[in-house]
Design a protein around this motif. Structure first.
Motif, short mmCIF file in Angstrom:
data_model
loop_
_atom_site.label_atom_id
_atom_site.label_comp_id
_atom_site.label_asym_id
_atom_site.label_seq_id
_atom_site.Cartn_x
_atom_site.Cartn_y
_atom_site.Cartn_z
N ARG A 1 11.40 6.46 2.84
CA ARG A 1 11.99 7.20 3.96
C ARG A 1 13.20 6.47 4.53
O ARG A 1 14.22 7.08 4.82
CB ARG A 1 10.93 7.44 5.04
CG ARG A 1 11.46 8.19 6.23
CD ARG A 1 11.87 9.61 5.87
NE ARG A 1 12.36 10.28 7.06
CZ ARG A 1 13.50 10.94 7.12
NH1 ARG A 1 14.25 11.07 6.06
NH2 ARG A 1 13.88 11.49 8.24
N ASN B 1 0.83 -1.19 0.00
CA ASN B 1 0.00 0.00 0.00
C ASN B 1 0.88 1.26 0.00
O ASN B 1 2.11 1.19 0.13
CB ASN B 1 -1.00 -0.01 1.17
CG ASN B 1 -0.32 0.05 2.53
OD1 ASN B 1 0.65 0.78 2.73
ND2 ASN B 1 -0.85 -0.73 3.47
N GLU B 2 0.24 2.41 -0.11
CA GLU B 2 0.96 3.68 -0.22
C GLU B 2 1.80 3.98 1.03
O GLU B 2 2.94 4.46 0.92
CB GLU B 2 -0.05 4.81 -0.46
CG GLU B 2 0.59 6.17 -0.67
CD GLU B 2 1.35 6.29 -1.99
OE1 GLU B 2 2.06 7.30 -2.15
OE2 GLU B 2 1.27 5.39 -2.84
N MET B 3 1.30 3.69 2.21
CA MET B 3 2.04 3.94 3.44
C MET B 3 3.29 3.06 3.50
O MET B 3 4.37 3.54 3.89
CB MET B 3 1.17 3.69 4.67
CG MET B 3 1.89 4.02 5.97
SD MET B 3 2.51 5.71 6.07
CE MET B 3 1.01 6.61 6.30
N GLU B 4 3.19 1.81 3.12
CA GLU B 4 4.36 0.92 3.11
C GLU B 4 5.41 1.44 2.13
O GLU B 4 6.61 1.45 2.44
CB GLU B 4 3.94 -0.50 2.74
CG GLU B 4 3.11 -1.18 3.81
CD GLU B 4 2.46 -2.46 3.34
OE1 GLU B 4 2.30 -3.36 4.19
OE2 GLU B 4 2.10 -2.57 2.14
N ARG B 5 4.99 1.90 0.96
CA ARG B 5 5.91 2.44 -0.04
C ARG B 5 6.61 3.69 0.50
O ARG B 5 7.82 3.84 0.38
CB ARG B 5 5.18 2.76 -1.34
CG ARG B 5 6.14 3.19 -2.47
CD ARG B 5 5.38 3.63 -3.71
NE ARG B 5 4.53 4.79 -3.48
CZ ARG B 5 4.96 6.04 -3.32
NH1 ARG B 5 6.24 6.32 -3.37
NH2 ARG B 5 4.11 7.03 -3.11
N LEU B 6 5.85 4.57 1.13
CA LEU B 6 6.43 5.79 1.69
C LEU B 6 7.44 5.48 2.80
O LEU B 6 8.48 6.15 2.91
CB LEU B 6 5.32 6.71 2.23
CG LEU B 6 4.45 7.39 1.17
CD1 LEU B 6 3.26 8.08 1.83
CD2 LEU B 6 5.27 8.37 0.36
N LEU B 7 7.15 4.50 3.63
CA LEU B 7 8.09 4.12 4.69
C LEU B 7 9.39 3.57 4.11
O LEU B 7 10.48 3.88 4.60
CB LEU B 7 7.45 3.11 5.63
CG LEU B 7 6.43 3.67 6.61
CD1 LEU B 7 5.72 2.55 7.37
CD2 LEU B 7 7.10 4.63 7.58
N ASP C 1 8.78 -5.02 -1.84
CA ASP C 1 8.90 -4.80 -0.40
C ASP C 1 10.30 -5.08 0.16
O ASP C 1 10.55 -4.87 1.35
CB ASP C 1 7.85 -5.60 0.37
CG ASP C 1 7.99 -7.10 0.18
OD1 ASP C 1 8.75 -7.55 -0.69
OD2 ASP C 1 7.31 -7.83 0.93
#
Length: 137
Positions: free
Chosen positions: A11, A2-8, A83
């Motif tokens: 980062r 998901n988008e949050m996993e990609r952003l993490l 991932d």
């Protein structure tokens, strides 16, 4: 993913570049090898290193050198492949001066970019490779 996993992931990978600059510039160069996988490749203007053992030797000597440096890392772009894998590019302007010659003018000794490959390890995200490409020869 998901988008949050990609952003993490982005980062975590971005933070590796900032940690690299901080360690080299603030007298902790001996810590740089921990940012890489055990079999990583690191190609800098000073030469190529393969594996943490070669990096420990190089960054250990850098740690003891009497110079002042500042890495300006900008325009970091991370491409998350999945991932456990990512690639990235980070612009670089490197300033360095011998600590004993504080009166000399400062100009960048290197302007270019890093091409990075990141992998997720048991230790977290690490550089699998970091290749320096000078912009001006």
């Amino acid at each position: 993913m998901n988008e949050m996993e990609r952003l993490l992931i982005e980062r975590h990978c971005e933070q590796l570049s900032y940690s690299y600059a901080k360690y080299v510039d603030l007298g902790q160069a001996i810590r740089v090898p921990e940012l890489f996988t055990p079999d990583a490749v690191c190609l800098l203007a000073a030469g190529e290193m393969r594996g943490r053992d070669e990096m420990v030797d190089f960054f250990g000597r850098l740690h003891e050198r009497k110079s002042v440096s500042r890495h300006f890392i900008t325009n970091i772009s991370i491409d998350v492949l999945d991932d456990q894998n990512a690639t990235g590019l980070a612009y670089l302007a490197l300033y360095r001066r011998d600590a004993e010659h504080t009166e000399s003018p400062i100009n960048p000794v290197l302007v270019g970019h890093y091409d990075d490959v990141y992998v997720l390890t048991d230790e977290g995200w690490r550089f699998a490779s970091r290749i320096t490409t000078p912009a001006f020869g």
